[in-house]
Design an enzyme around this catalytic site. Structure first.
Site, PDB file in Angstrom:
ATOM      1  N   HIS A 156      -6.011  24.632 -16.653  1.00  0.00           N
ATOM      2  CA  HIS A 156      -4.793  23.992 -16.846  1.00  0.00           C
ATOM      3  C   HIS A 156      -5.037  22.842 -17.728  1.00  0.00           C
ATOM      4  O   HIS A 156      -3.998  22.226 -18.099  1.00  0.00           O
ATOM      5  CB  HIS A 156      -4.105  23.692 -15.563  1.00  0.00           C
ATOM      6  CG  HIS A 156      -3.590  24.792 -14.738  1.00  0.00           C
ATOM      7  ND1 HIS A 156      -2.161  25.385 -14.546  1.00  0.00           N
ATOM      8  CD2 HIS A 156      -4.373  25.983 -14.012  1.00  0.00           C
ATOM      9  CE1 HIS A 156      -2.102  26.289 -13.891  1.00  0.00           C
ATOM     10  NE2 HIS A 156      -3.333  26.904 -13.655  1.00  0.00           N
ATOM     11  N   ASP A 364      -4.118  15.439 -22.829  1.00  0.00           N
ATOM     12  CA  ASP A 364      -3.306  16.191 -21.721  1.00  0.00           C
ATOM     13  C   ASP A 364      -3.538  17.891 -21.883  1.00  0.00           C
ATOM     14  O   ASP A 364      -3.261  18.283 -23.074  1.00  0.00           O
ATOM     15  CB  ASP A 364      -1.856  15.889 -21.414  1.00  0.00           C
ATOM     16  CG  ASP A 364      -1.501  15.846 -19.989  1.00  0.00           C
ATOM     17  OD1 ASP A 364      -1.889  16.476 -19.184  1.00  0.00           O
ATOM     18  OD2 ASP A 364      -0.763  14.956 -19.667  1.00  0.00           O
TER      19      ASP A 364
HETATM   20  O1  F6P Z   1      -4.387  20.811 -13.579  1.00  0.00           O
HETATM   21  C1  F6P Z   1      -4.121  19.544 -13.106  1.00  0.00           C
HETATM   22  C2  F6P Z   1      -3.731  19.398 -11.766  1.00  0.00           C
HETATM   23  O2  F6P Z   1      -4.615  20.324 -10.906  1.00  0.00           O
HETATM   24  C3  F6P Z   1      -2.335  20.169 -11.286  1.00  0.00           C
HETATM   25  O3  F6P Z   1      -2.331  20.863 -10.671  1.00  0.00           O
HETATM   26  C4  F6P Z   1      -1.542  18.791 -10.725  1.00  0.00           C
HETATM   27  O4  F6P Z   1      -0.509  18.509 -11.015  1.00  0.00           O
HETATM   28  C5  F6P Z   1      -2.655  17.515 -10.559  1.00  0.00           C
HETATM   29  O5  F6P Z   1      -3.853  18.205 -11.347  1.00  0.00           O
HETATM   30  C6  F6P Z   1      -2.920  17.314  -9.019  1.00  0.00           C
HETATM   31  O6  F6P Z   1      -4.256  17.064  -8.756  1.00  0.00           O
HETATM   32  P1  F6P Z   1      -4.620  17.077  -7.447  1.00  0.00           P
HETATM   33  O7  F6P Z   1      -4.750  18.284  -6.770  1.00  0.00           O
HETATM   34  O8  F6P Z   1      -6.123  16.344  -7.246  1.00  0.00           O
HETATM   35  O9  F6P Z   1      -3.503  16.137  -6.641  1.00  0.00           O
END
Ligand code: F6P
Length: 502
Positions: A156, A364
């Site tokens: 992602h 990003d």
């Molecule tokens: O891909 C990035 C990500 O894992 C997204 O799924 C999410 O928006 C964000 O980071 C949240 O991160 P965490 O799980 O560390 O709160």
């Protein structure tokens, strides 16, 4: 239909009360529609490291199987290595990395424990879809336990160039681990190209086609699958919230025609200090916006235990205070900084009200807020998107005003252009942006990836694993949830796969 196994660090467990991140938002719809098993971290921390899932739950067509992390794992695997090493490196911010080899060992250990807990739940015809930077070692960990099912992996976040990634020695091994997947997906062409370079440099993989690698007698397909939002549904939400009480309160408290809005997680990749510098430059260079414009910046706190996030919070607090003190007036504050998260609905309402949306990350993977801002606009009187050219979304949304977030003058000029843009130009840019997202949905994105995985498996030999032995553990944990043994053998024909998925 082959059962889909989604594996991700965060799992949106039923009734967990946790706010859904980008990954969960992207996958929820597909899982609700298709059904399947969602496996990963429970979100809880407990003293014992179990080799079996700590929780088995169901909601609608989705089964959830999760493990708890120990306090040490939470610290080293999640905070230190995933978010303190891989996150900054993959976003090309190596100066933020805090590296310790012991953290890398625990990261690998958690990936291995996840594999051990998942394997007994698998059926021979399952498709496995692993997500994101927390689980780079998982494809190899599953293969080493004899799993022969098709494995897809989607990243992602961005994938950086091998020069940058080499700063952490383990990345070379992690790239090799990823090559145990059948299909590896990225957000943009740039990420895919960087991965090809890393696979060649770190693993000696051979490129045998534009999106095909050969490594250790395996063929690995690569693909670009930009994550989407449900643009029509988000547009409806924004329109429905337009006259909600909080939206009306915000409207009354400022001049909406000079409202600039940013909605982000408080994260070093989002370029928040640089954004404030660009806004400061706007007010200095174009004094007509003094006593008039307002930047509402929602920067929801996140990953509070990681040092670089703590430093960023302190920097932002200082910069925000300075900006208001230096440039504010007794009856006007240029900046409103809010560090509490706001709901997607409320965010949609604020976006519809704003004249300018600022999405200016230093780097990003995609940035779904950029797409949401476009979807939220009133087509008759749309706001203008100012977007970093380093966001994955810039590939699709090139009718936005694209900026280099490091260049304060460029950001300031872009903001001035956006604030003074004629309605005709705003409408025409918005129409182009909308045409890029209006027919897309996260479900379509997910189906696209799964169809590609099925097609890839069509050219891969898939031998069924021994069924009864695989399920013994599940029956012991939750007899009612034990899967039936009548799943069809995995279908290796791409054509049939496409029919089922469309
Ligand atoms: O891909 C990035 C990500 O894992 C997204 O799924 C999410 O928006 C964000 O980071 C949240 O991160 P965490 O799980 O560390 O709160």
């Amino acid at each position: 239909m082959n059962r889909l196994i989604v594996v991700s660090n965060r799992v949106p467990r039923p009734d967990s009360g946790a706010q859904a991140g980008g990954l969960a938002v992207a996958l929820d719809g597909l899982m609700e529609r298709r059904g399947g098993l969602w496996f990963g971290w429970s979100g809880d921390v407990s003293a014992t490291a179990t080799q079996t899932p700590t929780r088995l739950e169901s909601a609608g067509a989705i089964d959830f199987a999760t493990i708890d992390l120990t306090p040490d794992e939470h610290d080293r695997y999640y905070n230190n290595f995933s978010n303190g090493v891989l996150w900054p490196l993959l976003h090309t911010l190596p100066q933020l990395m805090r590296y310790d080899r012991a953290d890398a060992r625990v990261y690998r250990g958690v990936n291995a424990r996840m594999a051990a807990a998942l394997v007994p739940l698998l059926r021979p015809s399952d498709l496995i879809w692993v997500h994101d930077y927390h689980l780079l070692a998982l494809p190899a960990a599953l293969r080493s336990r004899g799993v022969q099912n098709p494995i897809g992996f989607f990243l992602h976040v961005p994938f950086a160039s091998p020069d940058v990634l080499g700063a952490a020695s383990e990345v070379a091994t992690l790239v090799r681990d990823l090559l145990s997947a059948d299909l590896v997906g990225f957000q943009t062409d740039n990420d895919l190209n960087n991965f090809v370079a890393a696979a060649k440099a770190f693993a000696g993989a051979e490129q045998i086609g534009p999106k095909l690698l050969s490594f250790a007698q395996r063929t690995v397909r690569l693909g670009v699958f930009p994550v989407e939002i449900d643009a029509r549904r988000f547009a409806e939400t924004a329109a429905g919230m337009e006259t909600s009480a909080p939206a009306m309160r915000l409207r009354r408290s400022l001049d909406p025609e000079a409202l600039l809005l940013g909605i982000d997680r408080l994260d070093p990749t989002k370029g928040l200090p640089q954004r404030l510098a660009g806004y400061r430059r706007l007010l200095e260079k174009h004094p007509q916006w003094s006593s008039h414009a307002t930047l509402v910046q929602i920067a929801a706190t996140s990953r509070k235990e990681v040092g670089s996030y703590q430093n960023l919070r302190a920097t932002l607090d200082t910069e925000a205070g300075r900006l208001n003190a230096d440039l504010g007036e007794p009856d006007w504050q240029p900046l409103r900084l809010v560090t509490r998260a706001c709901s997607r609905e409320l965010g949609a309402a604020y976006m519809r009200l704003a004249r300018v949306g600022l999405v200016t990350p230093l780097r990003d993977g995609m940035n779904l807020v950029a797409k949401e801002f476009v979807a939220a606009q009133n087509p008759d009187n749309p706001g203008v998107l100012v977007l970093s050219r380093f966001a994955g979304a810039a590939q699709q949304l090139d009718a936005a005003i694209l900026v280099n977030p490091h260049d304060a003058d460029m950001v300031a000029d872009a903001l001035h252009t956006a604030l003074t843009m004629s309605i005709a130009e705003r409408q025409s840019r918005w129409q182009t942006l909308w045409s890029r997202i209006e027919d897309r949905t996260p479900i379509g994105w997910g189906r696209g990836f799964v169809a590609a995985l099925l097609r890839t498996a069509g050219i891969t030999t898939v031998a069924p694993a021994p069924v009864r032995q695989l399920f013994s553990n599940v029956q012991q944990l939750a007899p009612a949830a034990a899967p039936a043994f009548d799943a069809p053998a995995f279908d290796v024909t791409g054509a049939a796969a496409r029919e089922r998925l469309n």
